[in-house]
Design a protein around this motif. Structure first.
Motif: not given
Length: 351
Positions: A47-52, A62-69, A130-134
């Motif tokens: 419900r939060v994220i489809d990891l695969a 990118d779509e997920l990040k955009g929606k949160m932005k 997702l452009g994350l480093t941690t």
């Protein structure tokens, strides 16, 4: 020095079956409305994220990040806490840990472990997309049942456990290295890596792997009666993530650290909402800022007394009030004499 980012919040403890807690959109709107700027995502709940899908599709990320932005939020980190617990688990806990895994690998520890390892590796790829480093999670535990040495442990038992723990984690950490992501272990009782000494043992067994880092959570150190502020002096170079969680430790003549199997509300050591416990967050934020920590300050709400809505409401301003905008100049710059090498030699009486 650098300024800490925040406030952010870990969504895991707020998931539920009723709206707005049963979807990422609902949770995101709820948290944005509370004043949070970042969200840390649990990856075990579709419900939060489809990891695969996140691991294979940059477009999806990118779509997920955009929606949160659009909601005024950033994704701070992904979490594989539940999956990583299964990378290393003592048979004592097998029946309970099966609930963390899908039905097809339950009651089959090797298959469950392989699934968990793959999940953690997917977390590296998804973080990269997702452009994350941690990234945050647990170490798992092979030796935890033998923590208190009675009866006496067989010679070499702990060394064998940490050698095996490192062997299981090194391929995962290599994947994180390839993706440019730090894996930040939450040092937590119940895990083999639960304090500074065990982190050092783990790091030594990993030959100092650069991607083995720390998700700093002072609440777990309060419950161990460990100096959580000095911990930052020792390990600041490896602290790459930060859970802002409060706790209190009130030993009595009847119970201490182990708390006599009591429920959370009756324990000598218990988790509290921010500001209700004993953690000196002013000292923590000051020291992390001094050492240049520029990651996120992420609320992990766990309290045995206060309602989660009140905890979330109070958490964002609490974190915001503790974030230090670090100095960009010295306070006594107004008295600078603008010296050079020749002037310095003159002041020292060398010429």
């Amino acid at each position: 020095m650098k300024t800490i980012k925040g406030p952010a919040v870990f969504l895991a403890q707020f998931l539920g079956d009723e709206a707005p807690f049963n979807s990422l959109d609902g949770l995101a709107d709820y948290m944005a409305g509370k004043g949070y700027k970042g969200i840390q995502l649990p990856t075990w709940d579709p419900r939060v994220i489809d990891l695969a899908k996140a691991a294979e599709s940059k477009t999806y990320c990118d779509e997920l990040k955009g929606k949160m932005k659009d909601k005024g939020l950033e994704i701070t980190e992904l979490s594989t806490h539940l999956q990583s617990q299964l990378v290393a688990s003592h048979p004592t806990y097998d029946a309970m840990y099966d609930g963390f895994a899908p039905a097809e690998v339950q009651k089959n520890e090797p298959a469950r472990r392989a699934w968990a390892i793959q999940q953690c590796k997917l977390g590296a790829q998804a973080s990269k997309n997702l452009g994350l480093t941690t990234h945050v999670g647990f170490s798992g535990a092979l030796a935890w049942p033998f923590l208190y040495p009675w009866p006496q442990r067989p010679a070499g038992l702990i060394e064998t456990a940490f050698k095996e723990l490192a062997a299981r984690w090194k391929p995962i950490l290599d994947t994180y290295d390839e993706c440019g992501v730090d894996y930040c272990y939450e040092l937590h009782p119940g895990e083999d890596v639960h304090d500074g000494t065990t982190f050092e043992m783990f790091l030594e067994a990993l030959d100092g792997h650069p991607r083995a880092n720390i998700n700093y959570d002072p609440s777990h150190f309060v419950l161990q009666a460990l100096d959580y502020v000095q911990f930052i002096d020792f390990y600041h170079e490896r602290i790459k993530a930060f859970h802002v969680k409060d706790a209190e430790f009130n030993p009595t003549g009847k119970q201490g650290v182990y708390s006599a199997y009591a429920g959370w509300a009756d324990r000598a050591g218990r988790f509290r909402s921010l500001g209700d416990g004993q953690v000196d967050f002013k000292a923590i934020f000051s020291k992390l800022s001094q050492y240049g920590y520029d990651g996120w300050a992420v609320l992990e709400w766990e309290c045995c007394i206060k309602d989660s809505d009140q905890g979330a409401t109070e958490g964002a301003p609490f974190i915001q009030d503790h974030i230090i905008e670090v100095v960009t100049r010295a306070f006594d710059d107004f008295a600078s004499t603008g010296a050079d090498e020749g002037f310095n030699r003159k002041v020292l009486g060398l010429d």
